[in-house]
Design a protein around this motif. Structure first.
Motif, PDB file in Angstrom:
ATOM      1  N   MET A   1     -61.068 -53.297  88.947  1.00  0.00           N
ATOM      2  CA  MET A   1     -61.247 -52.524  87.714  1.00  0.00           C
ATOM      3  C   MET A   1     -62.717 -52.227  87.451  1.00  0.00           C
ATOM      4  N   ALA A   2     -63.604 -53.185  87.770  1.00  0.00           N
ATOM      5  CA  ALA A   2     -65.030 -52.991  87.499  1.00  0.00           C
ATOM      6  C   ALA A   2     -65.629 -51.880  88.336  1.00  0.00           C
ATOM      7  N   ASN A   3     -64.944 -51.481  89.399  1.00  0.00           N
ATOM      8  CA  ASN A   3     -65.448 -50.433  90.282  1.00  0.00           C
ATOM      9  C   ASN A   3     -64.594 -49.179  90.209  1.00  0.00           C
ATOM     10  N   LEU A   4     -63.857 -49.028  89.105  1.00  0.00           N
ATOM     11  CA  LEU A   4     -62.997 -47.864  88.927  1.00  0.00           C
ATOM     12  C   LEU A   4     -63.283 -47.203  87.585  1.00  0.00           C
ATOM     13  N   ASP A   5     -62.924 -45.942  87.484  1.00  0.00           N
ATOM     14  CA  ASP A   5     -63.012 -45.194  86.236  1.00  0.00           C
ATOM     15  C   ASP A   5     -61.608 -45.065  85.648  1.00  0.00           C
TER      16      ASP A   5
END
Length: 422
Positions: A107-111
């Motif tokens: 999630m931290a690397n997604l928009d």
């Protein structure tokens, strides 16, 4: 002749390019350079100590807006492929690719909307109730680590406690057997660390490969026999009606590990060192442990573990503070600089646990990607500080503070913190 960098960045006009090259001294103390750049302008094109060129946003209000701007993407892998050198990839490039493959579906690397779909699952695992329920276990683990020191008159806080407690806690939360925490600690430590040479880079890739294979094995075991742990929750719970794919599960478990280990480990050290360097405030905390949350909040502002800031990728041209950051650029949203912006804090270079917070510290991020593990990290730091101060009435640094060495990498921490207790 005007350089390319000066043409792109108006705040470099009249400045030598070397003023925007952040060298080895930036690792040890980034704040003089950040203060200078923030004074000169809100956005700069800089060369990082690693040699990478990045756009750096320096001022608090601009940093907040940048963290809210969806044109600045968390999906850093978008620009990776076109920036990779030709095959065969050199070892350092392999690290970037392997890290993106491993963590790219977290999630931290997604928009949004993918970010929102996955974040709902992890937020449950770090709810206030669940974190508070860990208090007794965290205290037990902390006591064990200090007990293991016996009657030692001197010890290294980093190795004895700061690097051990967060990995133990996060592995217990995930459901990783205690016998395997070493593999998780190795994998976690390499992501935020500095890569010294090609040999070091290949070791990092090997560690990430081993972590990937191990996590997939754990996922298979939890699918067959779920337990009362976070991995089982992720495996058995659906996100918007769909189970997570195996790649998503690996990335999510990886980001929980990496986000729950390195920043917490470094925040423990940064907080205790800041207190030991300010005897009057140390005395106040010894007299009233209820001040410890203020110590943590001020440390996150004054010397947080993420320096100089959070990375983003420009999906289109983005104008900030009169400067246009070109589409396809990598951006560092400078939370460390923003946290010392004199427009929002009086005497920002001073450590002051009694200061009124006239703006929100950005040490744990802001907006959609505010750190879900902030409560857990704060509880770990609170537990270590209170335990250390209670056990050691004469606790002090064993070397002058100026001799403490910072390790290079994206997570700011100290290599060693030698302490005297006699």
């Amino acid at each position: 002749m005007t350089s390319f960098a000066q043409r792109c960045c108006p705040y470099r006009e009249g400045c030598p390019d070397s003023d925007h090259v952040l060298g080895a001294d930036f690792v040890q103390d980034p704040f003089p350079a950040l203060d200078r750049l923030r004074t000169e302008g809100p956005v700069h094109l800089v060369t990082m100590p690693s040699g990478a060129e990045r756009w750096l946003v320096t001022r608090h209000d601009d940093v907040v807006r940048a963290l809210e701007d969806l044109r600045l993407s968390n999906e850093l892998g978008r620009g990776l492929r076109q920036s990779l050198p030709p095959e065969p990839l050199p070892p350092r490039a392999q690290v970037g690719l392997r890290t993106t493959q491993l963590l790219g579906r977290a999630m931290a690397n997604l928009d949004p909307p993918d970010h929102d779909r996955l974040r709902k699952l992890v937020v449950r695992g770090f709810s206030a109730k669940r974190v508070e329920g860990l208090r007794g276990r965290i205290q037990h683990n902390t006591d064990e680590l200090f007990d293991a020191l016996g009657d030692a008159a001197e010890f290294d806080l980093v190795e004895a406690v700061a690097n051990r407690l967060p990995i133990t806690v996060i592995c217990e939360l995930l459901g990783v057997p205690a016998t395997d925490t070493g593999l998780f600690r190795t994998a976690a430590s390499v992501v935020g660390g500095h890569i010294a040479d090609d040999e070091d880079a290949l070791r990092v890739v090997a560690a990430l490969d081993a972590f990937d294979a191990y996590v997939r094995e754990l996922i298979g075991e939890r699918r067959a026999a779920p337990r009362a742990d976070l991995i089982s929750d992720l495996v058995t719970t659906e996100a918007d009606g769909e189970p997570l794919t195996e790649d998503e599960l690996v990335s999510m478990i990886g980001i929980v590990l990496f986000g729950g280990y390195e920043p917490s480990a470094q925040l423990i050290g940064n907080a205790l060192v800041a207190l030991l360097r300010h005897p009057d405030q140390l005395a106040a905390v010894r007299a009233d442990f209820s001040l410890i949350p203020a110590v943590i909040e001020e440390t996150m502002r004054y010397d947080g573990p993420v320096t100089p800031g959070l990375s983003r990728y420009a999906l289109e041209d983005v104008e900030i503070g009169g400067t246009t950051i070109p589409k396809g650029s990598y951006v560092i949203v400078g939370t460390a600089s923003a946290n010392r912006d004199p427009e929002h804090w009086a005497d920002p270079a001073a450590f002051d646990i009694g200061r009124p917070f006239t703006a929100r510290s950005l040490g744990f991020g802001h907006g959609l990607h505010y750190c879900v593990g902030a409560r857990l990290a704060s509880l770990e730091v609170e537990t270590v500080l209170s335990t250390a101060l209670r056990r050691y009435p004469r606790l002090r640094l064993a070397v002058p503070a100026a001799e403490l060495e910072r390790r290079p990498g994206s997570v700011r921490g100290l290599c060693e913190i030698p302490l005297r207790v006699d």
